[in-house]
Design an enzyme around this catalytic site. Structure first.
Site, mmCIF file in Angstrom:
data_model
loop_
_atom_site.group_PDB
_atom_site.id
_atom_site.type_symbol
_atom_site.label_atom_id
_atom_site.label_comp_id
_atom_site.label_asym_id
_atom_site.label_seq_id
_atom_site.Cartn_x
_atom_site.Cartn_y
_atom_site.Cartn_z
ATOM 1 N N LYS A 13 15.452 -56.659 60.237
ATOM 2 C CA LYS A 13 16.338 -55.659 60.872
ATOM 3 C C LYS A 13 16.387 -54.386 60.027
ATOM 4 C CE LYS A 13 19.985 -58.372 60.772
ATOM 5 N NZ LYS A 13 19.379 -59.565 60.120
ATOM 6 N N ARG A 88 28.438 -59.537 64.829
ATOM 7 C CA ARG A 88 27.916 -60.800 64.303
ATOM 8 C C ARG A 88 28.648 -62.003 64.866
ATOM 9 N NH1 ARG A 88 25.237 -58.997 59.462
ATOM 10 N NH2 ARG A 88 24.355 -60.790 58.445
ATOM 11 N N ARG A 127 12.163 -60.842 48.659
ATOM 12 C CA ARG A 127 12.738 -59.514 48.962
ATOM 13 C C ARG A 127 13.319 -58.844 47.715
ATOM 14 N NH1 ARG A 127 17.138 -58.649 53.508
ATOM 15 N NH2 ARG A 127 18.266 -60.228 52.320
ATOM 16 N N ARG A 160 18.992 -59.570 45.825
ATOM 17 C CA ARG A 160 20.351 -59.802 46.316
ATOM 18 C C ARG A 160 20.855 -61.194 45.945
ATOM 19 N NH1 ARG A 160 20.484 -57.813 52.549
ATOM 20 N NH2 ARG A 160 21.726 -59.711 52.701
ATOM 21 N N ARG A 171 23.526 -68.976 55.330
ATOM 22 C CA ARG A 171 23.438 -67.795 56.207
ATOM 23 C C ARG A 171 22.754 -68.158 57.528
ATOM 24 N NH1 ARG A 171 20.408 -63.891 52.450
ATOM 25 N NH2 ARG A 171 20.491 -62.387 54.149
HETATM 26 P P1 AP5 Z 1 14.789 -57.150 55.939
HETATM 27 O O1 AP5 Z 1 14.374 -55.972 56.736
HETATM 28 O O2 AP5 Z 1 15.529 -56.940 54.674
HETATM 29 O O3 AP5 Z 1 15.561 -58.216 56.874
HETATM 30 P P2 AP5 Z 1 17.017 -58.166 57.509
HETATM 31 O O4 AP5 Z 1 16.877 -58.700 58.908
HETATM 32 O O5 AP5 Z 1 17.635 -56.834 57.332
HETATM 33 O O6 AP5 Z 1 17.719 -59.281 56.632
HETATM 34 P P3 AP5 Z 1 19.147 -59.275 55.909
HETATM 35 O O7 AP5 Z 1 19.088 -60.419 54.934
HETATM 36 O O8 AP5 Z 1 19.487 -57.939 55.381
HETATM 37 O O9 AP5 Z 1 20.062 -59.652 57.070
HETATM 38 P P4 AP5 Z 1 21.463 -60.214 56.990
HETATM 39 O O10 AP5 Z 1 21.851 -60.041 58.398
HETATM 40 O O11 AP5 Z 1 21.536 -61.606 56.463
HETATM 41 O O12 AP5 Z 1 22.185 -59.325 55.858
HETATM 42 P P5 AP5 Z 1 23.255 -58.161 55.934
HETATM 43 O O13 AP5 Z 1 23.012 -57.233 54.841
HETATM 44 O O14 AP5 Z 1 23.351 -57.648 57.318
HETATM 45 O O15 AP5 Z 1 13.457 -58.006 55.644
HETATM 46 C C1 AP5 Z 1 13.479 -59.179 54.840
HETATM 47 C C2 AP5 Z 1 12.267 -59.197 53.897
HETATM 48 O O16 AP5 Z 1 11.066 -59.344 54.641
HETATM 49 C C3 AP5 Z 1 12.088 -57.914 53.069
HETATM 50 O O17 AP5 Z 1 11.644 -58.270 51.785
HETATM 51 C C4 AP5 Z 1 11.016 -57.122 53.833
HETATM 52 O O18 AP5 Z 1 10.279 -56.299 52.959
HETATM 53 C C5 AP5 Z 1 10.169 -58.252 54.404
HETATM 54 N N1 AP5 Z 1 9.589 -57.916 55.709
HETATM 55 C C6 AP5 Z 1 10.167 -57.218 56.722
HETATM 56 N N2 AP5 Z 1 9.353 -57.125 57.777
HETATM 57 C C7 AP5 Z 1 8.205 -57.829 57.435
HETATM 58 C C8 AP5 Z 1 6.983 -58.122 58.116
HETATM 59 N N3 AP5 Z 1 6.748 -57.695 59.360
HETATM 60 N N4 AP5 Z 1 6.048 -58.865 57.449
HETATM 61 C C9 AP5 Z 1 6.285 -59.302 56.191
HETATM 62 N N5 AP5 Z 1 7.419 -59.062 55.494
HETATM 63 C C10 AP5 Z 1 8.372 -58.326 56.113
HETATM 64 O O19 AP5 Z 1 24.607 -58.973 55.657
HETATM 65 C C11 AP5 Z 1 24.876 -59.531 54.384
HETATM 66 C C12 AP5 Z 1 26.251 -60.158 54.370
HETATM 67 O O20 AP5 Z 1 27.251 -59.146 54.609
HETATM 68 C C13 AP5 Z 1 26.536 -61.220 55.440
HETATM 69 O O21 AP5 Z 1 26.083 -62.504 55.039
HETATM 70 C C14 AP5 Z 1 28.071 -61.136 55.527
HETATM 71 O O22 AP5 Z 1 28.673 -61.794 54.425
HETATM 72 C C15 AP5 Z 1 28.337 -59.642 55.369
HETATM 73 N N6 AP5 Z 1 28.364 -58.943 56.674
HETATM 74 C C16 AP5 Z 1 27.512 -57.963 57.096
HETATM 75 N N7 AP5 Z 1 27.807 -57.580 58.334
HETATM 76 C C17 AP5 Z 1 28.877 -58.322 58.728
HETATM 77 C C18 AP5 Z 1 29.624 -58.412 59.930
HETATM 78 N N8 AP5 Z 1 29.329 -57.658 61.000
HETATM 79 N N9 AP5 Z 1 30.666 -59.296 59.968
HETATM 80 C C19 AP5 Z 1 30.980 -60.065 58.918
HETATM 81 N N10 AP5 Z 1 30.287 -60.047 57.749
HETATM 82 C C20 AP5 Z 1 29.250 -59.187 57.665
HETATM 83 MG MG MG Z 2 19.277 -56.087 56.202
#
Ligand code: AP5
Ligand code: MG
Length: 213
Positions: A13, A88, A127, A160, A171
């Protein structure tokens, strides 16, 4: 364009959001990035969010919803935005609908990135995330030009806390139990577009643009 990106942790994402936000000239609003900026700045919000995030649980809706409402009220989001990691759960989706209704605006699309748990584990274990701009890279799949340095802004790359194996497992459970139900919620609203998150980053970007046409 008012767009939501949904998909499990590690689906890509954040990676695709950087491209799509530039393509449509809209701000990339990641609730995870906002929380991490608050943790870095040692704010009260950051202190509260940290324990939930480190365990891979959702930060309570009471906190997250108000933070999101405030962010989409900023001037840069007046003509569109890309939400990454929000909503979410169904409660957040309903809250967002109310906020948009008050503003008399609506969503254009919800784009789901589909990927297997096996691939997620490969992506998250390698990552690295930029401390300054939050952009993700990968030690094998998206190697930065200089080790430990963000290609996009020159900031320091780090691993992270919530990318540890046991936290990733939680997660994924939280995603399946709490976040997946929003997919049928948006399908019923006729907003859902689904793409595969396998392949090169640029191929996935091209499928996203095609799906959103
Ligand atoms: P990346 O692009 O980083 O993936 P992502 O989908 O953004 O994954 P996240 O881990 O950031 O998602 P998340 O939803 O768990 O975390 P968030 O920060 O939102 O890609 C992943 C890896 O793959 C990278 O190394 C990239 O380089 C590689 N990659 C990408 N595309 C590729 C490809 N095509 N081929 C190969 N490699 C590739 O949330 C974190 C925490 O915050 C949550 O757990 C929660 O505690 C809190 N939080 C956030 N939002 C909320 C909410 N709305 N409500 C409640 N709590 C929340
Ligand atoms: Mg992300």
């Amino acid at each position: 364009m008012r767009l939501i990106l949904v998909g499990p942790p590690g689906a890509g994402k954040g990676t695709q959001a950087v491209f799509l936000a530039a393509h449509y000239s809209i701000p990339h609003i990641s609730t995870g990035d906002i929380f991490r900026a608050n943790i870095k700045g040692e704010t009260e919000l950051g202190k509260l969010a940290k324990s939930y995030m480190d365990a891979g649980n959702l930060v309570p809706d009471s906190v997250t919803n108000e933070m999101l409402k405030d962010r989409i009220g900023h001037a840069d989001a007046a003509d569109g935005f890309l939400l990454d990691g929000y909503p979410r759960n169904v409660g957040q989706a309903e809250f967002l609908d109310e906020v948009l209704e008050e503003k008399a605006i609506s969503l254009d699309a919800v784009l789901e990135l589909q990927i297997s748990n096996e691939e997620i584990i490969k992506r998250l274990s390698g990552r690295r995330t930029c401390r300054d701009c939050g952009a993700p890279s990968h030690v094998i799949f998206e190697k930065p030009a200089v080790d430990g340095v963000c290609d996009k802004c020159g900031g320091e790359l780090y691993q992270r806390e919530d990318d540890k194996e046991e936290v990733v497992a939680n997660r994924l459970n939280v995603y399946a139990e709490q976040t997946e139900p929003i997919i049928s919620y948006y399908q019923k609203e006729g907003l859902l577009k689904v793409i595969s998150a396998y392949g090169d980053v640029s191929e996935i970007s091209a499928s996203a643009i095609a799906a959103l046409k």
